[in-house]
Enzyme design. Structure first.
Site, PDB file in Angstrom:
ATOM      1  N   CYS A  50       0.839  -1.200   0.000  1.00  0.00           N
ATOM      2  CA  CYS A  50       0.000   0.000   0.000  1.00  0.00           C
ATOM      3  C   CYS A  50       0.881   1.260   0.000  1.00  0.00           C
ATOM      4  O   CYS A  50       1.607   1.485  -0.951  1.00  0.00           O
ATOM      5  CB  CYS A  50      -1.000  -0.022   1.158  1.00  0.00           C
ATOM      6  SG  CYS A  50      -2.350   1.181   0.947  1.00  0.00           S
ATOM      7  N   HIS A  77      -3.884  -4.860  -0.111  1.00  0.00           N
ATOM      8  CA  HIS A  77      -3.429  -5.311   1.205  1.00  0.00           C
ATOM      9  C   HIS A  77      -3.459  -6.838   1.263  1.00  0.00           C
ATOM     10  O   HIS A  77      -4.525  -7.424   1.475  1.00  0.00           O
ATOM     11  CB  HIS A  77      -4.336  -4.749   2.307  1.00  0.00           C
ATOM     12  CG  HIS A  77      -4.130  -3.302   2.580  1.00  0.00           C
ATOM     13  ND1 HIS A  77      -3.210  -2.849   3.497  1.00  0.00           N
ATOM     14  CD2 HIS A  77      -4.720  -2.205   2.055  1.00  0.00           C
ATOM     15  CE1 HIS A  77      -3.249  -1.523   3.542  1.00  0.00           C
ATOM     16  NE2 HIS A  77      -4.151  -1.110   2.663  1.00  0.00           N
ATOM     17  N   GLU A 110      -2.527  -8.704   3.602  1.00  0.00           N
ATOM     18  CA  GLU A 110      -2.918  -9.139   4.955  1.00  0.00           C
ATOM     19  C   GLU A 110      -4.420  -9.098   5.169  1.00  0.00           C
ATOM     20  O   GLU A 110      -4.930  -9.676   6.138  1.00  0.00           O
ATOM     21  CB  GLU A 110      -2.197  -8.283   6.006  1.00  0.00           C
ATOM     22  CG  GLU A 110      -2.741  -6.892   6.226  1.00  0.00           C
ATOM     23  CD  GLU A 110      -2.298  -5.860   5.201  1.00  0.00           C
ATOM     24  OE1 GLU A 110      -2.584  -4.663   5.426  1.00  0.00           O
ATOM     25  OE2 GLU A 110      -1.665  -6.237   4.194  1.00  0.00           O
TER      26      GLU A 110
END
Length: 206
Positions: free
Chosen positions: A85, A186, A188
Protein backbone atom coordinates in the site's frame (compact mmCIF):
# COMPACT_ATOMS: atom_id res chain seq x y z
CA UNK A 1 18.17 -21.89 9.11
CA UNK A 2 15.00 -19.86 8.63
CA UNK A 3 15.33 -16.72 6.56
CA UNK A 4 15.16 -13.49 8.52
CA UNK A 5 12.35 -11.14 7.51
CA UNK A 6 12.65 -7.46 8.52
CA UNK A 7 9.19 -5.89 8.84
CA UNK A 8 9.99 -2.19 9.05
CA UNK A 9 8.27 -0.41 11.94
CA UNK A 10 8.11 3.33 11.34
CA UNK A 11 4.81 3.94 13.06
CA UNK A 12 2.83 3.94 9.83
CA UNK A 13 1.90 0.35 9.08
CA UNK A 14 -0.66 -2.30 9.87
CA UNK A 15 2.21 -4.16 11.50
CA UNK A 16 0.59 -6.90 13.54
CA UNK A 17 -1.80 -7.88 10.76
CA UNK A 18 1.09 -8.05 8.27
CA UNK A 19 3.24 -10.00 10.74
CA UNK A 20 0.43 -12.49 11.40
CA UNK A 21 -0.22 -12.90 7.68
CA UNK A 22 3.48 -13.52 6.99
CA UNK A 23 3.55 -16.19 9.70
CA UNK A 24 0.42 -17.79 8.28
CA UNK A 25 2.13 -17.78 4.87
CA UNK A 26 5.12 -19.68 6.27
CA UNK A 27 7.58 -17.10 7.65
CA UNK A 28 9.36 -18.37 10.76
CA UNK A 29 11.73 -15.55 11.70
CA UNK A 30 10.25 -12.04 11.60
CA UNK A 31 11.77 -8.96 13.21
CA UNK A 32 9.24 -6.14 13.59
CA UNK A 33 11.89 -3.50 13.82
CA UNK A 34 12.88 0.15 13.73
CA UNK A 35 16.58 -0.79 13.98
CA UNK A 36 18.57 -0.26 10.76
CA UNK A 37 20.93 -3.07 11.80
CA UNK A 38 18.06 -5.57 11.59
CA UNK A 39 17.29 -4.42 8.06
CA UNK A 40 20.91 -4.78 6.98
CA UNK A 41 21.02 -8.32 8.40
CA UNK A 42 17.68 -9.43 6.94
CA UNK A 43 17.24 -11.87 4.07
CA UNK A 44 14.00 -10.15 3.01
CA UNK A 45 12.53 -6.72 3.74
CA UNK A 46 8.85 -5.75 3.99
CA UNK A 47 7.67 -2.13 4.15
CA UNK A 48 4.00 -1.77 5.10
CA UNK A 49 2.14 1.52 5.07
CA UNK A 50 -1.16 3.07 6.08
CA UNK A 51 -1.85 6.80 5.91
CA UNK A 52 -0.64 9.80 3.94
CA UNK A 53 2.45 9.70 1.70
CA UNK A 54 4.18 12.70 3.29
CA UNK A 55 3.60 11.56 6.87
CA UNK A 56 4.82 8.05 6.09
CA UNK A 57 7.93 9.26 4.24
CA UNK A 58 8.63 11.69 7.06
CA UNK A 59 8.31 9.00 9.71
CA UNK A 60 10.57 6.62 7.77
CA UNK A 61 13.19 9.32 7.20
CA UNK A 62 13.08 10.31 10.88
CA UNK A 63 14.57 6.95 11.91
CA UNK A 64 18.28 7.63 11.76
CA UNK A 65 19.99 5.45 9.16
CA UNK A 66 16.85 3.50 8.19
CA UNK A 67 16.56 4.69 4.58
CA UNK A 68 20.30 4.10 4.13
CA UNK A 69 19.98 0.58 5.60
CA UNK A 70 17.08 -0.20 3.27
CA UNK A 71 19.08 1.05 0.29
CA UNK A 72 22.04 -1.10 1.34
CA UNK A 73 19.93 -4.24 1.74
CA UNK A 74 17.61 -3.79 -1.22
CA UNK A 75 19.43 -1.73 -3.85
CA UNK A 76 22.99 -2.88 -3.25
CA UNK A 77 22.69 -6.37 -1.72
CA UNK A 78 19.68 -7.24 -3.87
CA UNK A 79 17.55 -8.79 -1.14
CA UNK A 80 13.87 -9.36 -1.97
CA UNK A 81 11.69 -6.40 -1.03
CA UNK A 82 7.93 -6.04 -0.72
CA UNK A 83 6.17 -2.69 -0.30
CA UNK A 84 2.50 -2.80 0.75
CA UNK A 85 0.00 0.00 0.00
CA UNK A 86 1.73 3.26 1.04
CA UNK A 87 4.89 1.17 1.45
CA UNK A 88 4.64 0.57 -2.31
CA UNK A 89 3.85 4.22 -3.03
CA UNK A 90 6.98 5.36 -1.17
CA UNK A 91 9.05 3.56 -3.82
CA UNK A 92 8.07 6.33 -6.28
CA UNK A 93 10.00 9.49 -7.06
CA UNK A 94 7.33 11.66 -5.51
CA UNK A 95 3.86 11.84 -4.03
CA UNK A 96 1.28 14.55 -4.60
CA UNK A 97 -0.84 14.09 -1.47
CA UNK A 98 -1.12 17.43 0.39
CA UNK A 99 1.63 18.98 -1.73
CA UNK A 100 4.64 17.56 -3.57
CA UNK A 101 6.82 15.25 -1.50
CA UNK A 102 9.92 13.28 -2.37
CA UNK A 103 9.78 9.48 -2.21
CA UNK A 104 12.52 6.86 -2.13
CA UNK A 105 12.97 7.06 -5.89
CA UNK A 106 13.49 3.32 -6.33
CA UNK A 107 11.01 2.99 -9.21
CA UNK A 108 10.32 6.01 -11.37
CA UNK A 109 6.84 7.43 -11.01
CA UNK A 110 4.44 9.77 -9.28
CA UNK A 111 1.70 8.95 -6.78
CA UNK A 112 -1.35 11.05 -7.62
CA UNK A 113 -4.98 11.22 -6.58
CA UNK A 114 -7.38 8.67 -7.98
CA UNK A 115 -9.78 10.25 -10.45
CA UNK A 116 -12.34 7.68 -11.68
CA UNK A 117 -13.99 8.48 -15.00
CA UNK A 118 -17.33 7.37 -13.54
CA UNK A 119 -18.51 9.96 -10.97
CA UNK A 120 -20.57 7.25 -9.26
CA UNK A 121 -17.36 5.53 -8.17
CA UNK A 122 -16.16 6.67 -4.78
CA UNK A 123 -12.71 7.64 -3.58
CA UNK A 124 -11.16 6.03 -1.63
CA UNK A 125 -11.17 2.89 -3.70
CA UNK A 126 -12.19 0.48 -0.96
CA UNK A 127 -13.05 -3.21 -1.00
CA UNK A 128 -12.46 -6.24 -3.19
CA UNK A 129 -11.31 -5.83 -6.77
CA UNK A 130 -9.38 -7.71 -9.41
CA UNK A 131 -5.64 -8.17 -9.73
CA UNK A 132 -4.99 -8.45 -13.49
CA UNK A 133 -1.39 -9.33 -14.46
CA UNK A 134 -0.02 -7.32 -17.39
CA UNK A 135 3.26 -9.21 -17.70
CA UNK A 136 4.57 -12.50 -16.31
CA UNK A 137 6.07 -12.37 -12.84
CA UNK A 138 6.61 -15.06 -10.21
CA UNK A 139 4.75 -13.01 -7.59
CA UNK A 140 1.65 -12.09 -9.58
CA UNK A 141 -1.32 -14.28 -10.48
CA UNK A 142 -4.90 -13.31 -11.36
CA UNK A 143 -7.36 -13.02 -8.52
CA UNK A 144 -9.20 -10.68 -6.20
CA UNK A 145 -7.62 -8.66 -3.41
CA UNK A 146 -8.64 -6.02 -0.90
CA UNK A 147 -7.85 -2.37 -1.65
CA UNK A 148 -8.07 0.79 0.42
CA UNK A 149 -6.46 3.88 -1.12
CA UNK A 150 -7.18 7.34 -2.51
CA UNK A 151 -3.91 7.75 -4.43
CA UNK A 152 -2.31 5.56 -7.06
CA UNK A 153 1.12 4.92 -8.59
CA UNK A 154 1.69 6.22 -12.13
CA UNK A 155 4.90 4.54 -13.31
CA UNK A 156 7.30 6.40 -15.60
CA UNK A 157 8.20 3.14 -17.36
CA UNK A 158 5.20 0.91 -18.21
CA UNK A 159 7.52 -2.10 -17.94
CA UNK A 160 7.55 -1.58 -14.15
CA UNK A 161 3.80 -2.24 -13.93
CA UNK A 162 3.10 -5.87 -13.01
CA UNK A 163 -0.67 -5.78 -12.56
CA UNK A 164 -3.63 -3.44 -12.79
CA UNK A 165 -7.15 -3.22 -11.45
CA UNK A 166 -10.08 -1.09 -12.54
CA UNK A 167 -11.72 1.78 -10.71
CA UNK A 168 -13.19 4.04 -13.36
CA UNK A 169 -10.16 3.30 -15.50
CA UNK A 170 -6.97 1.28 -15.07
CA UNK A 171 -5.24 1.60 -11.70
CA UNK A 172 -1.83 0.13 -10.89
CA UNK A 173 -2.24 -2.86 -8.58
CA UNK A 174 1.41 -3.98 -8.45
CA UNK A 175 4.78 -2.72 -9.57
CA UNK A 176 8.16 -4.36 -9.71
CA UNK A 177 11.71 -4.24 -10.93
CA UNK A 178 14.49 -6.71 -10.21
CA UNK A 179 14.30 -7.76 -6.56
CA UNK A 180 11.55 -5.24 -5.68
CA UNK A 181 7.78 -5.67 -5.75
CA UNK A 182 5.08 -3.33 -4.52
CA UNK A 183 1.40 -4.15 -4.00
CA UNK A 184 -1.27 -1.47 -3.85
CA UNK A 185 -3.67 -4.02 -2.36
CA UNK A 186 -3.43 -5.31 1.20
CA UNK A 187 -2.35 -8.98 1.18
CA UNK A 188 -2.92 -9.14 4.95
CA UNK A 189 -6.62 -8.37 4.33
CA UNK A 190 -6.99 -10.42 1.15
CA UNK A 191 -7.63 -13.83 2.74
CA UNK A 192 -6.55 -16.81 0.65
CA UNK A 193 -5.28 -14.70 -2.24
CA UNK A 194 -3.20 -12.54 0.09
CA UNK A 195 -1.67 -15.47 1.96
CA UNK A 196 -0.73 -17.15 -1.31
CA UNK A 197 0.81 -13.88 -2.51
CA UNK A 198 2.92 -13.63 0.66
CA UNK A 199 3.91 -17.29 0.36
CA UNK A 200 5.18 -16.58 -3.15
CA UNK A 201 7.18 -13.65 -1.79
CA UNK A 202 8.78 -15.90 0.83
CA UNK A 203 9.78 -18.39 -1.90
CA UNK A 204 10.76 -15.81 -4.52
CA UNK A 205 14.35 -15.93 -5.78
CA UNK A 206 14.78 -12.87 -8.01
Amino acid sequence: MAERIALVDYGAGNLRSVENALRAAGAESIAVTSDPADVRAADRVVLPGVGAFAACMGALSAIGGMVEAMEEAVLRAGRPFLGICVGMQLMADRGEEHGIHRGLGWIGGTVGRLEPTDPALKVPHMGWNDVVPVRPHAMIVPGEAYYLHSYAFAATDPADVLAITDHGGPVVAAIGRGNMVGAQFHPEKSQAYGLAFLARFLEWRP
